[in-house]
Write an enzyme that holds these catalytic residues in place. Structure first.
Site, PDB file in Angstrom:
ATOM      1  CG  ASN A 146     -48.825  86.299 161.184  1.00  0.00           C
ATOM      2  OD1 ASN A 146     -48.297  87.410 161.270  1.00  0.00           O
ATOM      3  ND2 ASN A 146     -48.707  85.390 162.116  1.00  0.00           N
ATOM      4  CE1 TYR A 195     -35.176  91.248 165.996  1.00  0.00           C
ATOM      5  CE2 TYR A 195     -37.319  91.349 167.068  1.00  0.00           C
ATOM      6  CZ  TYR A 195     -36.520  91.569 165.964  1.00  0.00           C
ATOM      7  OH  TYR A 195     -37.062  92.116 164.829  1.00  0.00           O
ATOM      8  CD  GLU A 196     -32.571  95.264 165.924  1.00  0.00           C
ATOM      9  OE1 GLU A 196     -31.634  95.950 165.477  1.00  0.00           O
ATOM     10  OE2 GLU A 196     -33.749  95.667 165.942  1.00  0.00           O
ATOM     11  CB  SER A 240     -42.960  95.438 160.849  1.00  0.00           C
ATOM     12  OG  SER A 240     -41.950  94.976 161.665  1.00  0.00           O
ATOM     13  CG  HIS A 272     -37.543  94.838 167.163  1.00  0.00           C
ATOM     14  ND1 HIS A 272     -37.198  95.439 165.980  1.00  0.00           N
ATOM     15  CD2 HIS A 272     -38.896  94.799 167.187  1.00  0.00           C
ATOM     16  CE1 HIS A 272     -38.311  95.736 165.309  1.00  0.00           C
ATOM     17  NE2 HIS A 272     -39.352  95.369 166.019  1.00  0.00           N
ATOM     18  CB  ALA A 315     -46.366  93.900 161.914  1.00  0.00           C
ATOM     19  CG  HIS A 375     -39.691  90.209 158.038  1.00  0.00           C
ATOM     20  ND1 HIS A 375     -40.348  90.795 159.115  1.00  0.00           N
ATOM     21  CD2 HIS A 375     -38.883  91.175 157.545  1.00  0.00           C
ATOM     22  CE1 HIS A 375     -39.945  92.052 159.254  1.00  0.00           C
ATOM     23  NE2 HIS A 375     -39.060  92.310 158.309  1.00  0.00           N
ATOM     24  CG  MET A 393     -41.421  89.833 168.164  1.00  0.00           C
ATOM     25  SD  MET A 393     -40.251  89.327 166.910  1.00  0.00           S
ATOM     26  CE  MET A 393     -41.163  87.984 166.134  1.00  0.00           C
ATOM     27  CB  SER A 394     -42.243  96.224 169.097  1.00  0.00           C
ATOM     28  OG  SER A 394     -43.503  96.293 168.447  1.00  0.00           O
ATOM     29  CG  HIS A 409     -38.016  98.341 161.534  1.00  0.00           C
ATOM     30  ND1 HIS A 409     -38.871  98.922 162.436  1.00  0.00           N
ATOM     31  CD2 HIS A 409     -38.440  97.068 161.382  1.00  0.00           C
ATOM     32  CE1 HIS A 409     -39.770  98.021 162.829  1.00  0.00           C
ATOM     33  NE2 HIS A 409     -39.533  96.896 162.195  1.00  0.00           N
TER      34      HIS A 409
HETATM   35  N1  HPA Z   1     -45.628  86.605 166.071  1.00  0.00           N
HETATM   36  C1  HPA Z   1     -44.855  87.588 166.591  1.00  0.00           C
HETATM   37  N2  HPA Z   1     -44.656  88.752 165.980  1.00  0.00           N
HETATM   38  C2  HPA Z   1     -45.290  88.964 164.808  1.00  0.00           C
HETATM   39  C3  HPA Z   1     -46.108  87.983 164.226  1.00  0.00           C
HETATM   40  C4  HPA Z   1     -46.292  86.735 164.890  1.00  0.00           C
HETATM   41  O1  HPA Z   1     -47.009  85.816 164.437  1.00  0.00           O
HETATM   42  N3  HPA Z   1     -46.586  88.517 163.053  1.00  0.00           N
HETATM   43  C5  HPA Z   1     -46.064  89.761 162.951  1.00  0.00           C
HETATM   44  N4  HPA Z   1     -45.282  90.046 164.014  1.00  0.00           N
END
Ligand code: HPA
Length: 287
Positions: free
Chosen positions: A245, A95-96, A40, A93, A123, A257, A221-222, A71
């Protein structure tokens, strides 16, 4: 197609053969040594590659086309810091809704092209309070919280027969090299454990707290499925996580995002010189 059912091995291997064959026909004689998957907000690192070929995923047989903003969905073959690389600008991903064989085809293709090192980036949310937004962390271990079967290359064809025997670890030597190189460039690179969720949602405060208590430093998530497949193929993995974050499990906050993309874009200013320097030092010095 059943989204989480298994492909027949032969079908998965056929698709892999077609993707690898297609890419070889586009760049005859080009042998990438390093594969890079850009997560990301990191996709435009690919602009620094002296491209020999830049191919949209939709043109590559069987490749899934990523739908998430940030992406781009292109594969680039070329030279970075003088080293032959193949880069994926964006990933899809789970989740898609992709089937395991589809989602893993890009990383299996990089491995099928004969890379020696796989560089992963993503990320993540920081659950270790010592981290700050924009910080780059080296993944030295992971927790697979995707709870999905069928994501290994054994389940999708092309697997070497190494059940239970391959190492499941990020390469220590590359972690040391990356840390030394970062220091040379003026910053330090901590290591951390990455927890992979299926997503697509970010977490509740209670979930962030739980991940922290169970031993994670970052959550995203990856990456874990890709790393696991590379481990099975005994290819070294070096994985960078950009903390976009930092979760404060006591104060309500919103993860967005756009912030994720923004912080990744800033971290790129450190990540690109770091990767270039690593390639120069460890791939160009052996010429
Ligand atoms: N959680 C999951 N995936 C992420 C996050 C998060 O806080 N920040 C960036 N990708």
């Amino acid at each position: 197609m059943d989204p989480i059912g298994k492909f027949e091995d032969s079908q998965a291997n056929d698709e892999l053969g077609q993707a690898v064959g297609f890419l070889r026909s586009k760049c005859p004689g080009f042998q990438p040594r390093v594969g890079i998957i850009l997560g990301s907000g990191l996709g435009d690192l690919a602009e620094s590659i002296h491209s020999v070929a830049s191919i949209p995923y939709r043109e590559i047989p069987g490749f899934p086309v990523a739908h998430v903003s940030g992406h781009a969905g292109r594969l680039i073959m070329g030279r970075l810091a003088g080293t032959e690389v193949v880069a994926l600008q964006g990933r899809c991903h789970f989740y898609e809704g992709w089937h395991g064989a589809q989602a893993s085809l890009p990383v299996r293709t990089l491995l099928g092209l004969g890379i020696e090192l796989l560089i992963l980036s993503n990320a993540s949310g920081g659950v270790n309070p010592r981290f700050h937004s924009g910080q780059i962390v080296l993944i030295d271990s992971h927790i697979d919280g995707m709870f999905r079967t069928g994501l290994s290359s054994r389940a999708v064809g092309s697997a070497p027969n190494v059940v239970g025997r391959h190492r499941v670890s990020y390469d220590r030597q590359w972690i040391d090299r990356a840390q030394r190189t970062a220091l040379k460039l003026g910053f330090s690179l901590p290591t951390g454990t990455y927890w992979a969720t299926l997503g697509p949602n970010y977490e509740t405060r209670a979930e962030y707290r739980m991940f922290r208590n169970l031993g994670a430093d970052m959550v995203g998530m990856s990456t874990v499925p890709e790393a696991n497949i590379a481990f099975e193929h005994q290819v070294d993995v070096l994985a960078f996580s950009i903390v976009t974050n930092v979760a404060n499990s006591d104060i309500a906050s919103v993860t967005d995002h756009a912030d994720v993309l923004n912080w990744s874009a800033r971290a790129k200013l450190q990540l690109l010189p770091l990767v270039q320097e690593l390639l120069l030092e460890y791939f160009q010095s052996d010429l």
